[in-house]
Scaffold this motif. Structure first.
Motif, PDB file in Angstrom:
ATOM      1  N   PRO A  92      36.513  46.843  53.573  1.00  8.97           N
ATOM      2  CA  PRO A  92      36.288  47.818  52.505  1.00  8.97           C
ATOM      3  C   PRO A  92      37.409  47.861  51.454  1.00  8.97           C
ATOM      4  CG  PRO A  92      35.773  48.798  54.622  1.00  8.97           C
ATOM      5  CD  PRO A  92      36.429  47.472  54.903  1.00  8.97           C
ATOM      6  N   GLN A  93      38.619  47.458  51.824  1.00  6.66           N
ATOM      7  CA  GLN A  93      39.741  47.489  50.888  1.00  6.66           C
ATOM      8  C   GLN A  93      39.938  46.165  50.140  1.00  6.66           C
ATOM      9  OE1 GLN A  93      40.474  48.805  54.259  1.00  6.66           O
ATOM     10  NE2 GLN A  93      39.802  50.760  53.401  1.00  6.66           N
ATOM     11  N   GLN A  94      39.223  45.118  50.507  1.00  3.05           N
ATOM     12  CA  GLN A  94      39.423  43.818  49.863  1.00  3.05           C
ATOM     13  C   GLN A  94      38.837  43.816  48.460  1.00  3.05           C
ATOM     14  OE1 GLN A  94      38.600  40.387  52.206  1.00  3.05           O
ATOM     15  NE2 GLN A  94      39.670  41.187  53.989  1.00  3.05           N
ATOM     16  N   LYS A  95      39.642  43.318  47.543  1.00  2.00           N
ATOM     17  CA  LYS A  95      39.241  43.322  46.135  1.00  2.00           C
ATOM     18  C   LYS A  95      39.007  41.917  45.587  1.00  2.00           C
ATOM     19  CE  LYS A  95      41.210  47.749  45.098  1.00  2.00           C
ATOM     20  NZ  LYS A  95      40.351  48.407  46.020  1.00  2.00           N
ATOM     21  N   ASN A  96      39.352  40.861  46.351  1.00  3.22           N
ATOM     22  CA  ASN A  96      39.245  39.503  45.811  1.00  3.22           C
ATOM     23  C   ASN A  96      38.332  38.606  46.650  1.00  3.22           C
ATOM     24  OD1 ASN A  96      40.852  39.105  48.032  1.00  3.22           O
ATOM     25  ND2 ASN A  96      42.392  37.907  46.981  1.00  3.22           N
ATOM     26  N   ILE A  97      37.228  39.146  47.108  1.00 10.84           N
ATOM     27  CA  ILE A  97      36.310  38.374  47.941  1.00 10.84           C
ATOM     28  C   ILE A  97      35.759  37.177  47.164  1.00 10.84           C
ATOM     29  CG2 ILE A  97      34.094  38.419  49.152  1.00 10.84           C
ATOM     30  CD1 ILE A  97      34.807  41.326  49.957  1.00 10.84           C
ATOM     31  N   ALA A 132      44.570  24.194  49.431  1.00 10.73           N
ATOM     32  CA  ALA A 132      44.621  25.489  48.746  1.00 10.73           C
ATOM     33  C   ALA A 132      43.791  26.519  49.499  1.00 10.73           C
ATOM     34  CB  ALA A 132      44.110  25.355  47.313  1.00 10.73           C
ATOM     35  N   GLY A 133      44.295  27.715  49.587  1.00  8.96           N
ATOM     36  CA  GLY A 133      43.565  28.778  50.251  1.00  8.96           C
ATOM     37  C   GLY A 133      44.179  30.133  49.955  1.00  8.96           C
ATOM     38  N   VAL A 134      43.341  31.134  49.971  1.00  8.32           N
ATOM     39  CA  VAL A 134      43.796  32.510  49.764  1.00  8.32           C
ATOM     40  C   VAL A 134      43.127  33.413  50.789  1.00  8.32           C
ATOM     41  CG1 VAL A 134      44.269  32.253  47.295  1.00  8.32           C
ATOM     42  CG2 VAL A 134      42.012  32.992  48.042  1.00  8.32           C
ATOM     43  N   ASN A 135      43.763  34.528  51.057  1.00 14.15           N
ATOM     44  CA  ASN A 135      43.203  35.511  51.970  1.00 14.15           C
ATOM     45  C   ASN A 135      43.758  36.877  51.616  1.00 14.15           C
ATOM     46  OD1 ASN A 135      41.902  36.778  54.063  1.00 14.15           O
ATOM     47  ND2 ASN A 135      42.688  35.450  55.654  1.00 14.15           N
ATOM     48  N   ASP A 136      42.975  37.887  51.856  1.00 13.69           N
ATOM     49  CA  ASP A 136      43.400  39.268  51.663  1.00 13.69           C
ATOM     50  C   ASP A 136      43.466  39.882  53.056  1.00 13.69           C
ATOM     51  OD1 ASP A 136      43.847  41.875  50.945  1.00 13.69           O
ATOM     52  OD2 ASP A 136      42.195  41.987  49.523  1.00 13.69           O
ATOM     53  N   ASP A 193      43.367  25.545  38.048  1.00 15.38           N
ATOM     54  CA  ASP A 193      42.902  26.650  38.882  1.00 15.38           C
ATOM     55  C   ASP A 193      41.552  26.241  39.452  1.00 15.38           C
ATOM     56  OD1 ASP A 193      42.021  28.969  40.068  1.00 15.38           O
ATOM     57  OD2 ASP A 193      42.268  30.225  38.281  1.00 15.38           O
ATOM     58  N   ILE A 194      41.543  25.814  40.701  1.00 15.36           N
ATOM     59  CA  ILE A 194      40.313  25.287  41.288  1.00 15.36           C
ATOM     60  C   ILE A 194      39.276  26.370  41.579  1.00 15.36           C
ATOM     61  CG2 ILE A 194      41.409  23.204  42.200  1.00 15.36           C
ATOM     62  CD1 ILE A 194      41.304  24.570  45.001  1.00 15.36           C
ATOM     63  N   ALA A 195      39.592  27.617  41.277  1.00 13.59           N
ATOM     64  CA  ALA A 195      38.605  28.688  41.386  1.00 13.59           C
ATOM     65  C   ALA A 195      37.682  28.705  40.169  1.00 13.59           C
ATOM     66  CB  ALA A 195      39.291  30.045  41.541  1.00 13.59           C
ATOM     67  N   GLN A 240      38.332  34.486  47.076  1.00 11.27           N
ATOM     68  CA  GLN A 240      38.459  33.835  48.379  1.00 11.27           C
ATOM     69  C   GLN A 240      37.343  32.815  48.593  1.00 11.27           C
ATOM     70  OE1 GLN A 240      39.360  36.395  51.840  1.00 11.27           O
ATOM     71  NE2 GLN A 240      39.602  38.044  50.346  1.00 11.27           N
ATOM     72  N   ILE A 241      36.132  33.192  48.257  1.00 11.63           N
ATOM     73  CA  ILE A 241      35.006  32.267  48.421  1.00 11.63           C
ATOM     74  C   ILE A 241      35.145  31.085  47.467  1.00 11.63           C
ATOM     75  CG2 ILE A 241      32.507  32.035  48.097  1.00 11.63           C
ATOM     76  CD1 ILE A 241      32.305  34.951  49.195  1.00 11.63           C
ATOM     77  N   ALA A 242      35.567  31.355  46.235  1.00 13.00           N
ATOM     78  CA  ALA A 242      35.716  30.278  45.251  1.00 13.00           C
ATOM     79  C   ALA A 242      36.759  29.257  45.685  1.00 13.00           C
ATOM     80  CB  ALA A 242      36.083  30.864  43.887  1.00 13.00           C
ATOM     81  N   ILE A 243      37.901  29.719  46.168  1.00 18.62           N
ATOM     82  CA  ILE A 243      38.989  28.802  46.521  1.00 18.62           C
ATOM     83  C   ILE A 243      38.815  28.218  47.921  1.00 18.62           C
ATOM     84  CG2 ILE A 243      41.477  28.648  46.955  1.00 18.62           C
ATOM     85  CD1 ILE A 243      41.851  30.647  44.657  1.00 18.62           C
ATOM     86  N   ASN A 244      38.388  29.020  48.878  1.00 19.46           N
ATOM     87  CA  ASN A 244      38.326  28.580  50.275  1.00 19.46           C
ATOM     88  C   ASN A 244      37.055  27.816  50.628  1.00 19.46           C
ATOM     89  OD1 ASN A 244      40.738  29.959  50.529  1.00 19.46           O
ATOM     90  ND2 ASN A 244      39.813  31.730  51.506  1.00 19.46           N
TER      91      ASN A 244
END
Length: 135
Positions: free
Chosen positions: A93-98, A84-88, A59-61, A101-105
């Motif tokens: 205001p509704q994003q819960k995994n910022i 590897a990349g993630v996005n919400d 888990d590269i995060a 996202q920063i850790a992986i992206n």
């Protein structure tokens, strides 16, 4: 540029884009190190390519995941593809995994490049690419 017998580290290899990139690299005779969180999916991708490549579950995060990938480079690495990349897909205001996202992206690609740079510099190919998969 020939990838024949070059060792390519590919993050996000278990996903759709990663699997497609792995297939293209395999067709060019690259030795792949398939990196991702889902061991079953990584093994499926590897088996679809003849089962000859290396699978690294990380888990590269996390700092542990970054260390696992860097340790896997002890035998050498010629190219790093940060796929590897993630996005919400939602309003901010509704994003819960910022943080994820920063850790992986952002953070993980930077730390992987930093940690693998000594090995990458040893080889004539010595290049790395940022491929961020947002899907």
């Amino acid at each position: 540029m020939s990838l024949n017998n070059k060792t390519v580290f590919l993050t996000g290899a278990a996903g759709g884009i990663g699997a497609a990139v792995a297939k293209l690299l395999h067709q060019q005779q690259a030795n792949l190190v398939l990196i991702g969180r889902n061991e079953a999916n990584l093994n499926t991708v590897n088996e679809s390519l003849g089962g000859k490549h290396t699978v690294v579950v990380a888990d590269i995060a996390t700092t542990e995941g970054i260390a696992t990938v860097i340790a896997a480079a002890a035998t050498g690495v010629d190219m790093l593809i940060n796929n590897a990349g993630v996005n919400d897909f939602g309003l901010l205001p509704q994003q819960k995994n910022i943080a994820q996202q920063i850790a992986i992206n952002l953070t993980a690609p930077m730390l992987l490049c930093q940690g693998l740079l000594p090995q990458l510099e040893e080889y004539w190919l010595g290049l790395w690419q940022y491929w961020l998969s947002w899907f």
